[in-house]
Design an enzyme around this catalytic site. Structure first.
Site, PDB file in Angstrom:
ATOM      1  N   GLY A 177       0.828  -1.204   0.000  1.00  0.00           N
ATOM      2  CA  GLY A 177       0.000   0.000   0.000  1.00  0.00           C
ATOM      3  C   GLY A 177       0.862   1.254   0.000  1.00  0.00           C
TER       4      GLY A 177
ATOM      5  CG  ASP B 253      -0.428   1.094  -4.258  1.00  0.00           C
ATOM      6  OD1 ASP B 253      -0.343   1.591  -3.124  1.00  0.00           O
ATOM      7  OD2 ASP B 253      -1.486   1.080  -4.921  1.00  0.00           O
TER       8      ASP B 253
ATOM      9  CE1 TYR C 241      -9.588   1.049   8.426  1.00  0.00           C
ATOM     10  CE2 TYR C 241     -10.518   2.603  10.009  1.00  0.00           C
ATOM     11  CZ  TYR C 241      -9.436   2.111   9.302  1.00  0.00           C
ATOM     12  OH  TYR C 241      -8.194   2.689   9.476  1.00  0.00           O
TER      13      TYR C 241
HETATM   14  C1  AKB Z   1     -10.640   6.743   8.733  1.00  0.00           C
HETATM   15  O1  AKB Z   1     -11.172   7.847   8.867  1.00  0.00           O
HETATM   16  O2  AKB Z   1     -11.245   5.727   8.358  1.00  0.00           O
HETATM   17  C2  AKB Z   1      -9.167   6.599   9.084  1.00  0.00           C
HETATM   18  C3  AKB Z   1      -8.973   6.154  10.478  1.00  0.00           C
HETATM   19  C4  AKB Z   1      -9.286   7.049  11.621  1.00  0.00           C
HETATM   20  O3  AKB Z   1      -8.531   5.063  10.710  1.00  0.00           O
HETATM   21  N1  AKB Z   1      -8.505   7.849   8.861  1.00  0.00           N
END
Ligand code: AKB
Length: 314
Positions: A9, A35, A143
């Site tokens: 990355g 990448d 995430y």
């Molecule tokens: C996001 O906003 O997803 C990232 C993080 C805070 O991990 N910048």
């Protein structure tokens, strides 16, 4: 033996700055950038670059052997806002690539691995002020779930297989060399580009939504700092809290306006504000300070001045 480093990355927001600094420290030939995207002419000229899909374990192993790699900095991730739009793709990318690298280390191909976590690993019922290293973690985004799960897997590989894996929970990162891509904290970079272009900025984050943030030179210092720390000092193998300063959009606007009095900002708040509402507002990073000597250099005011100066040069 000379360490040889591979960055996954490398064209992203952190990778762009990290590769430059690692090459200054370790020598250009000893740092291989990779990448998914084709390299730009500048990337090709700057040093070794290989186009790589980090989900392809065989291709990654071939590069590790070709360059006699000893350390991998794994910076591939689908960030919070994008992963909310395609949850399964985000989960698969974030987890598959981590397992690929952890397995290479378990099999003895790597001496050390860096993998980043994030403040997104915390959640709505985590204490928001001075969020401790060890606390409630109930992430509300794909995430964030991938970051919390990843932290636990890193710890597992360290305890069970003695993999030397190290990580940080990054706050929002602000940089001028490369744009962030698909995060909730991206507004804090976008705003500078508009200010320097003498354009009005329309902010997607609520005026009073406070988040922990950090200037990229400090993030790079923390990243290389934990990787170079003696192994016995890295007592936590999940990920360390690291912090610099916190602000909300109104405060950042005021700090920029102090340098650029004509700058204007309006608001068009979207779903990214709700993501940010579930994250900490400030971070207690005393464990990182105590264990391996972390401390940041940049205040909010210093960051704002430097960002404006650097972007104005471009
Ligand atoms: C996001 O906003 O997803 C990232 C993080 C805070 O991990 N910048």
């Amino acid at each position: 033996m000379q360490d040889r480093i591979l960055v996954l990355g490398a064209g992203g927001q952190i990778g762009t700055d990290l590769v430059d600094t690692l090459r200054e420290d370790y020598g250009t030939a000893n740092v291989v950038a990779t990448d998914l995207k084709e390299p730009t002419p500048a990337q090709k000229e700057a040093g070794p670059f290989e186009q790589l899909d980090a989900q392809d374990g065989e291709a990654l192993l071939a590069l590790v052997k070709k360059y006699k790699i000893t350390q991998v900095y794994h910076l591939v991730a689908m960030l919070s806002a994008t992963a909310e739009k395609m949850p399964m793709r985000g989960w698969n990318l974030n987890m598959d690539t981590l397992f690929t690298v952890l397995e290479l280390a378990r099999e003895g191909h790597l001496k050390k691995v860096y993998w980043p976590s994030s403040i997104a690993a915390f959640g709505p019922t985590t204490p928001k002020q001075n969020t401790p290293q060890h606390t409630v973690m109930d992430p509300g985004t794909v995430y964030g779930i991938s970051k919390l799960a990843g932290e636990l897997w890193c710890d597992y590989y360290h305890k069970k297989y003695q993999v030397d894996v190290r990580g940080l929970r990054y706050p929002g990162l602000i940089s001028y060399k490369a744009q962030p891509g698909g995060g909730t904290t991206d507004y804090a970079v976008d705003i500078f580009h508009k200010a320097v272009a003498n354009e009005e900025y329309q902010c997607f984050m609520g005026a009073e939504t406070t988040l922990p943030m950090m200037y990229m030179p400090d993030a790079i210092k923390a990243t290389i700092g934990i990787m170079e720390a003696p192994a016995e000092k890295v007592q936590l193998r999940t990920s360390y809290n690291v912090a610099a300063f916190s602000f909300n959009p109104q405060e950042l606007y005021t700090a920029i306006k102090a340098q650029k009095p004509d700058f204007k900002m309006s608001y068009a708040v979207d779903e990214r504000d709700a993501i940010a509402q579930g994250w900490p507002q400030s971070i207690d990073d005393s464990a990182a300070r105590k264990h391996w000597g972390w401390q940041p250099d940049y205040s909010l005011e210093q960051m704002v001045k430097d960002m404006l100066a650097q972007l104005s040069k471009a």
